[in-house]
Scaffold this motif. Structure first.
Motif, PDB file in Angstrom:
ATOM      1  N   LYS A 100      -8.229  -9.654 -78.422  1.00 17.95           N
ATOM      2  CA  LYS A 100      -9.210 -10.646 -78.874  1.00 17.95           C
ATOM      3  C   LYS A 100      -9.298 -11.860 -77.953  1.00 17.95           C
ATOM      4  CE  LYS A 100      -8.790  -9.630 -83.822  1.00 17.95           C
ATOM      5  NZ  LYS A 100      -8.494 -10.215 -85.162  1.00 17.95           N
ATOM      6  N   ASP A 101      -8.328 -12.027 -77.079  1.00 20.74           N
ATOM      7  CA  ASP A 101      -8.243 -13.241 -76.270  1.00 20.74           C
ATOM      8  C   ASP A 101      -9.050 -13.115 -74.973  1.00 20.74           C
ATOM      9  OD1 ASP A 101      -6.480 -14.377 -78.138  1.00 20.74           O
ATOM     10  OD2 ASP A 101      -4.769 -13.373 -77.193  1.00 20.74           O
ATOM     11  N   LEU A 102      -9.412 -14.267 -74.429  1.00 20.44           N
ATOM     12  CA  LEU A 102     -10.155 -14.342 -73.178  1.00 20.44           C
ATOM     13  C   LEU A 102      -9.375 -15.175 -72.176  1.00 20.44           C
ATOM     14  CD1 LEU A 102     -12.739 -14.095 -71.362  1.00 20.44           C
ATOM     15  CD2 LEU A 102     -13.528 -16.218 -72.453  1.00 20.44           C
ATOM     16  N   VAL A 103      -9.165 -14.604 -71.002  1.00 18.25           N
ATOM     17  CA  VAL A 103      -8.633 -15.362 -69.870  1.00 18.25           C
ATOM     18  C   VAL A 103      -9.792 -15.653 -68.929  1.00 18.25           C
ATOM     19  CG1 VAL A 103      -7.119 -15.327 -67.855  1.00 18.25           C
ATOM     20  CG2 VAL A 103      -6.325 -14.368 -70.031  1.00 18.25           C
ATOM     21  N   LEU A 104     -10.053 -16.929 -68.701  1.00 23.81           N
ATOM     22  CA  LEU A 104     -11.093 -17.348 -67.769  1.00 23.81           C
ATOM     23  C   LEU A 104     -10.399 -17.813 -66.497  1.00 23.81           C
ATOM     24  CD1 LEU A 104     -14.192 -17.754 -67.549  1.00 23.81           C
ATOM     25  CD2 LEU A 104     -13.804 -20.142 -68.208  1.00 23.81           C
ATOM     26  N   ALA A 105     -10.572 -17.052 -65.424  1.00 24.99           N
ATOM     27  CA  ALA A 105      -9.909 -17.360 -64.150  1.00 24.99           C
ATOM     28  C   ALA A 105     -10.903 -18.044 -63.211  1.00 24.99           C
ATOM     29  CB  ALA A 105      -9.375 -16.083 -63.508  1.00 24.99           C
ATOM     30  N   LEU A 106     -10.560 -19.229 -62.748  1.00 24.90           N
ATOM     31  CA  LEU A 106     -11.413 -20.030 -61.866  1.00 24.90           C
ATOM     32  C   LEU A 106     -10.832 -19.975 -60.457  1.00 24.90           C
ATOM     33  CD1 LEU A 106     -11.797 -23.106 -64.259  1.00 24.90           C
ATOM     34  CD2 LEU A 106     -13.220 -21.021 -64.157  1.00 24.90           C
ATOM     35  N   ILE A 107     -11.488 -19.234 -59.576  1.00 25.05           N
ATOM     36  CA  ILE A 107     -10.915 -18.917 -58.273  1.00 25.05           C
ATOM     37  C   ILE A 107     -11.832 -19.426 -57.167  1.00 25.05           C
ATOM     38  CG2 ILE A 107     -10.160 -17.050 -56.767  1.00 25.05           C
ATOM     39  CD1 ILE A 107      -8.411 -17.435 -59.257  1.00 25.05           C
ATOM     40  N   SER A 108     -11.239 -20.091 -56.184  1.00 27.29           N
ATOM     41  CA  SER A 108     -12.004 -20.568 -55.028  1.00 27.29           C
ATOM     42  C   SER A 108     -11.112 -20.584 -53.800  1.00 27.29           C
ATOM     43  CB  SER A 108     -12.577 -21.961 -55.301  1.00 27.29           C
ATOM     44  OG  SER A 108     -11.556 -22.890 -55.587  1.00 27.29           O
ATOM     45  N   GLY A 109     -11.726 -20.865 -52.662  1.00 27.86           N
ATOM     46  CA  GLY A 109     -10.999 -20.855 -51.403  1.00 27.86           C
ATOM     47  C   GLY A 109      -9.802 -21.789 -51.419  1.00 27.86           C
ATOM     48  N   GLY A 110      -8.746 -21.373 -50.769  1.00 25.27           N
ATOM     49  CA  GLY A 110      -7.506 -22.141 -50.759  1.00 25.27           C
ATOM     50  C   GLY A 110      -6.524 -21.690 -51.814  1.00 25.27           C
ATOM     51  N   GLY A 111      -6.985 -20.862 -52.750  1.00 30.85           N
ATOM     52  CA  GLY A 111      -6.124 -20.456 -53.850  1.00 30.85           C
ATOM     53  C   GLY A 111      -4.912 -19.660 -53.422  1.00 30.85           C
ATOM     54  N   SER A 112      -5.000 -18.975 -52.294  1.00 26.29           N
ATOM     55  CA  SER A 112      -3.873 -18.153 -51.860  1.00 26.29           C
ATOM     56  C   SER A 112      -2.647 -19.007 -51.550  1.00 26.29           C
ATOM     57  CB  SER A 112      -4.270 -17.331 -50.631  1.00 26.29           C
ATOM     58  OG  SER A 112      -3.291 -16.369 -50.321  1.00 26.29           O
ATOM     59  N   ALA A 113      -2.845 -20.110 -50.814  1.00 24.76           N
ATOM     60  CA  ALA A 113      -1.719 -20.992 -50.495  1.00 24.76           C
ATOM     61  C   ALA A 113      -1.310 -21.837 -51.694  1.00 24.76           C
ATOM     62  CB  ALA A 113      -2.084 -21.898 -49.326  1.00 24.76           C
ATOM     63  N   LEU A 114      -2.283 -22.228 -52.515  1.00 21.36           N
ATOM     64  CA  LEU A 114      -1.989 -23.124 -53.636  1.00 21.36           C
ATOM     65  C   LEU A 114      -1.232 -22.423 -54.756  1.00 21.36           C
ATOM     66  CD1 LEU A 114      -5.455 -24.883 -53.662  1.00 21.36           C
ATOM     67  CD2 LEU A 114      -3.267 -25.984 -53.116  1.00 21.36           C
ATOM     68  N   MET A 115      -1.506 -21.146 -54.963  1.00 24.05           N
ATOM     69  CA  MET A 115      -0.863 -20.383 -56.034  1.00 24.05           C
ATOM     70  C   MET A 115       0.139 -19.418 -55.412  1.00 24.05           C
ATOM     71  SD  MET A 115      -2.782 -18.559 -59.264  1.00 24.05           S
ATOM     72  CE  MET A 115      -3.706 -17.416 -58.245  1.00 24.05           C
ATOM     73  N   ALA A 116       1.179 -19.979 -54.835  1.00 22.94           N
ATOM     74  CA  ALA A 116       2.152 -19.202 -54.061  1.00 22.94           C
ATOM     75  C   ALA A 116       3.369 -18.868 -54.918  1.00 22.94           C
ATOM     76  CB  ALA A 116       2.579 -19.978 -52.826  1.00 22.94           C
ATOM     77  N   LEU A 117       3.439 -17.639 -55.386  1.00 21.94           N
ATOM     78  CA  LEU A 117       4.586 -17.179 -56.170  1.00 21.94           C
ATOM     79  C   LEU A 117       5.183 -15.984 -55.441  1.00 21.94           C
ATOM     80  CD1 LEU A 117       6.192 -17.675 -58.763  1.00 21.94           C
ATOM     81  CD2 LEU A 117       4.706 -15.997 -59.893  1.00 21.94           C
ATOM     82  N   PRO A 118       6.310 -16.173 -54.758  1.00 23.35           N
ATOM     83  CA  PRO A 118       6.869 -15.095 -53.942  1.00 23.35           C
ATOM     84  C   PRO A 118       7.236 -13.869 -54.767  1.00 23.35           C
ATOM     85  CG  PRO A 118       7.883 -17.212 -53.404  1.00 23.35           C
ATOM     86  CD  PRO A 118       7.100 -17.418 -54.648  1.00 23.35           C
TER      87      PRO A 118
END
Length: 432
Positions: free
Chosen positions: A115-133
């Motif tokens: 029933k839930d909704l995940v709204l993902a807001l993605i733009s350039g630069g996200g690769s370095a900003l969301m860095a989880l090894p």
């Protein structure tokens, strides 16, 4: 219109501003939102240079909806929000703030229902900003690889192939963690071809690439890897989710702004200014200075033969070039747009009839070309002459990747501040 230095400069700046406005999330995002879920939660997550302003636009469009979440943006790119938390982190080399926030993003989407909704807001630069090894790797490992990639000359597609295989959240892993919830991604493209797997390394889409491809890229560019990273790529223990993965069956991707849309908006504005626009494409790549030389050749044909378009005209293009730093070389102050612009200037200077009648603006639509506070720069017919009067050597400065210093001394850097959007590089060459 008579094209003087003042009118040409003003026209180019107007085209750049028009391209940026066409990709402003505050103006375009609301029309792309899905219907809110009935009886379910709304969790908003995301990363990129536009993530904070995208989150604010969601809140404005859905003032009545109960939602929570977390987005990650670059330092200096935050905007006020009410219900969605904004965390700032480092770009282009990731830092501990981005790592910690990425872990929180991954945790926020777990334990959800259909029933839930995940709204993902993605733009350039996200690769370095969301860095989880990935398990077994450290932030220091990822920082080392990122620095090597930035100096390697690899394309953004190649960089993000490797990044996806060193991550616990990219390459579709964020969406699989949200299963069985519905996932809707709203994306602003900053990459040639608008490929979802490349934008922020595709955290919500299946990844068709493989560990073998990532290893081949490392070998091709001669990238020195930390031992743990090399071991991780060799082990290939857990591939990224592939097309057809049932956990991604409820993941939907919506592109809300692209380089092509920004170029088309600039072309329409050019016509209003009395210029004939020629769109050369939204995905021009390659070494920045070499592309500048190629663009000078097209401009020369316009000036000399009226082909492929008659003047007064403006050549418009987008895409993302690369700047290759040789081993052991200490680069100066530069960015890919100022380097491309200086390459154009030097090539045009060999044809006096062209050099006297050409102006150009090249800039990054996020407001930052390279790592300093300029979006790019503007070239005028007398730019090289003025540089030499100041005792500068343009050709030597291009060779040492010091192009920004040249345009800075001329007072011709374009400074916008963070634009809070990002549809890649914008190039406009006006031939009078």
């Amino acid at each position: 219109m008579s094209w003087t230095d003042d009118t040409a400069r003003a026209a180019l700046k107007r085209l750049f501003d028009t391209a940026i406005r066409a990709a402003d999330p505050r103006a375009i995002l609301a029309g792309h939102l899905p219907e809110p879920p009935e009886g379910g939660r709304i969790v908003v997550v995301g990363a990129g240079k536009s993530a904070a302003v995208m989150a604010a636009a969601v809140e404005d469009a859905w003032p009545q909806e109960d939602m929570s979440g977390l987005v990650i943006t670059r330092y200096g790119h935050a905007v006020p929000t009410r219900r969605i938390e904004v965390v700032e982190a480092s770009h282009p080399v990731p830092d501990a703030a981005g790592e910690a926030a990425a872990a929180r993003v991954l945790a926020a989407v777990q334990g959800l229902t259909e029933k839930d909704l995940v709204l993902a807001l993605i733009s350039g630069g996200g690769s370095a900003l969301m860095a989880l090894p990935a398990p077994g790797l450290t932030l220091a490992d990822k920082q080392s690889v990122n620095r090597a990639l930035l100096a390697s000359g690899a394309t953004i597609q190649e960089m993000n192939c490797l990044r996806r295989h060193l991550s616990a959240i990219k390459g579709g892993r964020l969406a699989t963690a949200a299963h069985p919830a519905r996932v809707v991604t709203l994306a602003i493209s900053d990459v040639p071809g608008d490929e979802p797997t490349v934008i922020a390394s595709g955290p919500t889409v299946p990844d068709p690439s493989s560990f073998a491809e990532a290893r081949a890229l490392v070998a091709h560019y001669g990238i020195a890897l930390p031992p743990a990273v090399a071991a991780h790529l060799d082990a290939a223990a857990e591939e990224t989710p592939k097309p057809g993965d049932p956990r991604l069956a409820r993941a939907e991707y919506r592109m809300i702004a692209t380089p092509q849309l920004a170029l088309e908006a600039a072309a329409a504005e050019a016509r209003r200014l009395g210029l004939t626009p020629l769109l050369l494409g939204d995905a021009l790549e390659g070494e920045a200075s070499i592309l500048g030389t190629a663009l000078a050749g097209i401009a020369r044909s316009v000036r000399a033969h009226g082909q492929p378009v008659a003047g007064p005209a403006v050549l418009l293009s987008g895409g993302e070039t690369t700047v290759t730093i040789r081993a052991g070389q200490k680069p100066g102050r530069g960015g890919r747009n100022t380097e491309c612009l200086l390459g154009l200037a030097l090539a045009a200077s060999t044809a006096p009839e062209l050099a006297e009648n050409i102006w150009a603006l090249m800039g990054d639509t996020d407001g930052i070309d390279g790592s300093e506070a300029n979006a790019g720069a503007l070239l005028a017919p007398d730019s090289l002459a003025r540089a030499r009067q100041l005792g500068l050597d343009p050709r030597a400065m291009l060779a040492s990747h010091d192009s920004q210093s040249l345009f800075d001394r001329l007072g011709d850097c374009i400074v916008t501040g963070p634009t809070l959007t990002n549809v890649n590089d914008f190039r406009a060459i006006l031939i009078a």
